[in-house]
Design an enzyme around this catalytic site. Structure first.
Site, PDB file in Angstrom:
ATOM      1  N   LYS A  13      49.083  -5.453  22.447  1.00 32.90           N
ATOM      2  CA  LYS A  13      49.897  -5.180  23.132  1.00 32.90           C
ATOM      3  C   LYS A  13      51.323  -5.169  22.281  1.00 32.90           C
ATOM      4  O   LYS A  13      52.221  -3.510  22.392  1.00 32.90           O
ATOM      5  CB  LYS A  13      50.450  -6.135  24.742  1.00 32.90           C
ATOM      6  N   ARG A  88      52.344 -10.234  35.185  1.00 35.78           N
ATOM      7  CA  ARG A  88      51.259 -11.323  34.804  1.00 35.78           C
ATOM      8  C   ARG A  88      51.192 -11.423  35.673  1.00 35.78           C
ATOM      9  O   ARG A  88      49.911 -12.257  35.779  1.00 35.78           O
ATOM     10  CB  ARG A  88      52.065 -12.417  34.020  1.00 35.78           C
ATOM     11  N   ARG A 127      48.022 -15.061  13.379  1.00 34.39           N
ATOM     12  CA  ARG A 127      49.403 -14.583  13.705  1.00 34.39           C
ATOM     13  C   ARG A 127      51.103 -15.429  12.848  1.00 34.39           C
ATOM     14  O   ARG A 127      50.406 -16.537  13.337  1.00 34.39           O
ATOM     15  CB  ARG A 127      49.455 -14.101  14.849  1.00 34.39           C
ATOM     16  N   ARG A 160      53.568 -18.932  15.333  1.00 29.01           N
ATOM     17  CA  ARG A 160      54.175 -19.672  17.374  1.00 29.01           C
ATOM     18  C   ARG A 160      54.016 -21.556  17.810  1.00 29.01           C
ATOM     19  O   ARG A 160      52.786 -21.432  17.440  1.00 29.01           O
ATOM     20  CB  ARG A 160      53.631 -18.320  18.163  1.00 29.01           C
ATOM     21  N   ARG A 171      46.177 -20.067  27.241  1.00 30.51           N
ATOM     22  CA  ARG A 171      45.962 -18.847  27.709  1.00 30.51           C
ATOM     23  C   ARG A 171      45.421 -17.960  28.023  1.00 30.51           C
ATOM     24  O   ARG A 171      45.434 -17.141  28.705  1.00 30.51           O
ATOM     25  CB  ARG A 171      47.310 -18.022  26.963  1.00 30.51           C
TER      26      ARG A 171
HETATM   27  P1  AP5 Z   1      49.892  -8.621  19.222  1.00 33.15           P
HETATM   28  O1  AP5 Z   1      50.081  -7.307  19.230  1.00 33.15           O
HETATM   29  O2  AP5 Z   1      51.025  -9.858  18.841  1.00 33.15           O
HETATM   30  O3  AP5 Z   1      48.898  -9.312  21.072  1.00 33.15           O
HETATM   31  P2  AP5 Z   1      49.773  -9.372  22.044  1.00 33.15           P
HETATM   32  O4  AP5 Z   1      49.062  -8.896  23.314  1.00 33.15           O
HETATM   33  O5  AP5 Z   1      51.126  -9.014  22.338  1.00 33.15           O
HETATM   34  O6  AP5 Z   1      50.040 -11.189  22.030  1.00 33.15           O
HETATM   35  P3  AP5 Z   1      50.646 -12.114  22.921  1.00 33.15           P
HETATM   36  O7  AP5 Z   1      49.718 -13.491  21.930  1.00 33.15           O
HETATM   37  O8  AP5 Z   1      52.071 -12.044  22.105  1.00 33.15           O
HETATM   38  O9  AP5 Z   1      50.991 -12.306  24.218  1.00 33.15           O
HETATM   39  P4  AP5 Z   1      51.449 -13.162  25.336  1.00 33.15           P
HETATM   40  O10 AP5 Z   1      51.118 -11.443  26.439  1.00 33.15           O
HETATM   41  O11 AP5 Z   1      50.007 -14.824  25.251  1.00 33.15           O
HETATM   42  O12 AP5 Z   1      52.249 -13.967  24.168  1.00 33.15           O
HETATM   43  P5  AP5 Z   1      53.400 -13.516  25.673  1.00 33.15           P
HETATM   44  O13 AP5 Z   1      54.649 -13.569  23.759  1.00 33.15           O
HETATM   45  O14 AP5 Z   1      53.946 -11.694  26.459  1.00 33.15           O
HETATM   46  O15 AP5 Z   1      49.016  -8.850  18.207  1.00 33.15           O
HETATM   47  C1  AP5 Z   1      48.340 -11.022  17.643  1.00 33.15           C
HETATM   48  C2  AP5 Z   1      47.918 -10.758  16.312  1.00 33.15           C
HETATM   49  O16 AP5 Z   1      46.407 -10.042  16.353  1.00 33.15           O
HETATM   50  C3  AP5 Z   1      49.076 -10.250  15.067  1.00 33.15           C
HETATM   51  O17 AP5 Z   1      49.168 -10.590  14.758  1.00 33.15           O
HETATM   52  C4  AP5 Z   1      48.870  -8.615  15.390  1.00 33.15           C
HETATM   53  O18 AP5 Z   1      48.922  -8.397  13.733  1.00 33.15           O
HETATM   54  C5  AP5 Z   1      47.071  -8.762  15.168  1.00 33.15           C
HETATM   55  N1  AP5 Z   1      46.988  -7.881  15.644  1.00 33.15           N
HETATM   56  C6  AP5 Z   1      47.380  -7.123  16.745  1.00 33.15           C
HETATM   57  N2  AP5 Z   1      46.098  -6.124  17.082  1.00 33.15           N
HETATM   58  C7  AP5 Z   1      45.110  -5.892  15.989  1.00 33.15           C
HETATM   59  C8  AP5 Z   1      43.904  -5.429  15.828  1.00 33.15           C
HETATM   60  N3  AP5 Z   1      43.983  -3.836  16.518  1.00 33.15           N
HETATM   61  N4  AP5 Z   1      43.123  -5.899  14.694  1.00 33.15           N
HETATM   62  C9  AP5 Z   1      43.249  -6.331  13.746  1.00 33.15           C
HETATM   63  N5  AP5 Z   1      44.286  -7.270  14.393  1.00 33.15           N
HETATM   64  C10 AP5 Z   1      45.754  -6.840  15.425  1.00 33.15           C
HETATM   65  O19 AP5 Z   1      53.883 -14.810  26.215  1.00 33.15           O
HETATM   66  C11 AP5 Z   1      54.361 -15.512  25.842  1.00 33.15           C
HETATM   67  C12 AP5 Z   1      54.581 -16.805  26.594  1.00 33.15           C
HETATM   68  O20 AP5 Z   1      55.870 -16.811  27.626  1.00 33.15           O
HETATM   69  C13 AP5 Z   1      53.291 -17.228  27.899  1.00 33.15           C
HETATM   70  O21 AP5 Z   1      52.452 -17.490  27.538  1.00 33.15           O
HETATM   71  C14 AP5 Z   1      53.988 -17.807  28.762  1.00 33.15           C
HETATM   72  O22 AP5 Z   1      54.419 -18.830  29.210  1.00 33.15           O
HETATM   73  C15 AP5 Z   1      55.672 -17.420  28.753  1.00 33.15           C
HETATM   74  N6  AP5 Z   1      55.789 -15.717  29.524  1.00 33.15           N
HETATM   75  C16 AP5 Z   1      55.766 -14.076  29.484  1.00 33.15           C
HETATM   76  N7  AP5 Z   1      56.123 -13.548  29.932  1.00 33.15           N
HETATM   77  C17 AP5 Z   1      55.186 -14.594  31.396  1.00 33.15           C
HETATM   78  C18 AP5 Z   1      54.973 -13.510  32.397  1.00 33.15           C
HETATM   79  N8  AP5 Z   1      55.860 -11.869  32.928  1.00 33.15           N
HETATM   80  N9  AP5 Z   1      55.139 -14.422  33.198  1.00 33.15           N
HETATM   81  C19 AP5 Z   1      55.404 -16.110  33.299  1.00 33.15           C
HETATM   82  N10 AP5 Z   1      54.981 -16.272  31.963  1.00 33.15           N
HETATM   83  C20 AP5 Z   1      55.231 -15.048  30.945  1.00 33.15           C
END
Ligand code: AP5
Length: 213
Positions: A13, A88, A127, A160, A171
């Site tokens: 994403k 979410r 990552r 991270r 997660r």
């Molecule tokens: P990346 O693009 O970073 O993936 P992502 O889907 O953004 O994954 P995240 O881990 O950031 O999502 P998340 O939803 O768990 O975390 P968030 O920060 O929102 O890609 C990941 C890796 O893969 C990278 O190394 C990239 O280079 C690689 N990659 C990407 N595409 C690729 C491809 N096509 N092929 C190969 N490699 C690829 O949330 C973190 C925490 O914050 C949550 O656990 C929660 O505690 C809190 N939080 C955030 N939002 C909320 C909410 N709305 N409500 C409650 N808690 C929340």
């Protein structure tokens, strides 16, 4: 253009959101990034959120809903926005609808990035992020030119806290339980497009662009 990107942790994403927001010149609103910044700055929100994030749990809805409500009222959101990682849960989606109604706005499209679990674990545990500019890398699929060093600003890369294999499992469980119901929620509103995200970053981005043709 008001968009939501949905998908499991590691679905890509953030990677796709960054590319699309640059192209369309709209703000990229990532609740994960906002919360991590709050944790780093030790603000009240950051102190409240840290233990949830480290354990791979969702931060309480009211904390996140307040953050997004405030952010959506900033002037740069007038030209549109992309929500990455929010909503979410069904509760967050309903609160978002209420807020948008209040502002006289609506969501145009929701893209759901589907990806299998093995790939999620591979992507997340590999990552690495730049400690200064936030640029994203992967130890196999998006390597920096020099190991552990950012190509753009030469600062050190870090992993991270919540990107360990153990926390990723948690997660993913939370995603299935709390966030998967959103797929039907937005399908029923005829807003959802699914993109199978087990492909290269560029291939996926081409499909993202096609959604707007
Ligand atoms: P990346 O693009 O970073 O993936 P992502 O889907 O953004 O994954 P995240 O881990 O950031 O999502 P998340 O939803 O768990 O975390 P968030 O920060 O929102 O890609 C990941 C890796 O893969 C990278 O190394 C990239 O280079 C690689 N990659 C990407 N595409 C690729 C491809 N096509 N092929 C190969 N490699 C690829 O949330 C973190 C925490 O914050 C949550 O656990 C929660 O505690 C809190 N939080 C955030 N939002 C909320 C909410 N709305 N409500 C409650 N808690 C929340």
């Amino acid at each position: 253009m008001r968009l939501i990107f949905l998908g499991a942790p590691g679905a890509g994403k953030g990677t796709q959101a960054q590319k699309l927001c640059e192209k369309k010149e709209i703000p990229h609103i990532s609740t994960g990034d906002i919360l991590r910044e709050a944790v780093a700055n030790k603000t009240q929100v950051g102190l409240a959120a840290k233990s949830y994030m480290d354990q791979g749990k969702l931060v309480p809805d009211e904390v996140v809903v307040n953050i997004v409500s405030e952010r959506l009222q900033k002037p740069d959101c007038k030209k549109g926005f992309l929500l990455d990682g929010f909503p979410r849960s069904l509760k967050q989606a309903e609160e978002l609808d209420n807020k948008l109604d209040e502002l006289g706005l609506n969501i145009d499209k929701v893209i759901y990035f589907s990806v299998d679990e093995d790939e999620v674990v591979r992507r997340i545990t590999g990552r690495r992020i730049c400690s200064k500019c936030g640029e994203n890398y992967h130890i196999e699929s998006l390597k920096p030119k020099k190991d552990g060093i950012c190509d753009k600003c030469s600062s050190e890369l870090y992993q991270r806290n919540d990107d360990t294999a153990e926390t990723v499992k948690k997660r993913l469980d939370v995603f299935k339980k709390e966030s998967m119901p959103l797929v039907n929620y937005y399908k029923n509103k005829s807003l959802l497009t699914e993109i199978v995200a087990n492909k290269s970053i560029d291939e996926i981005f081409n499909e993202v662009i096609e959604v707007f043709l």
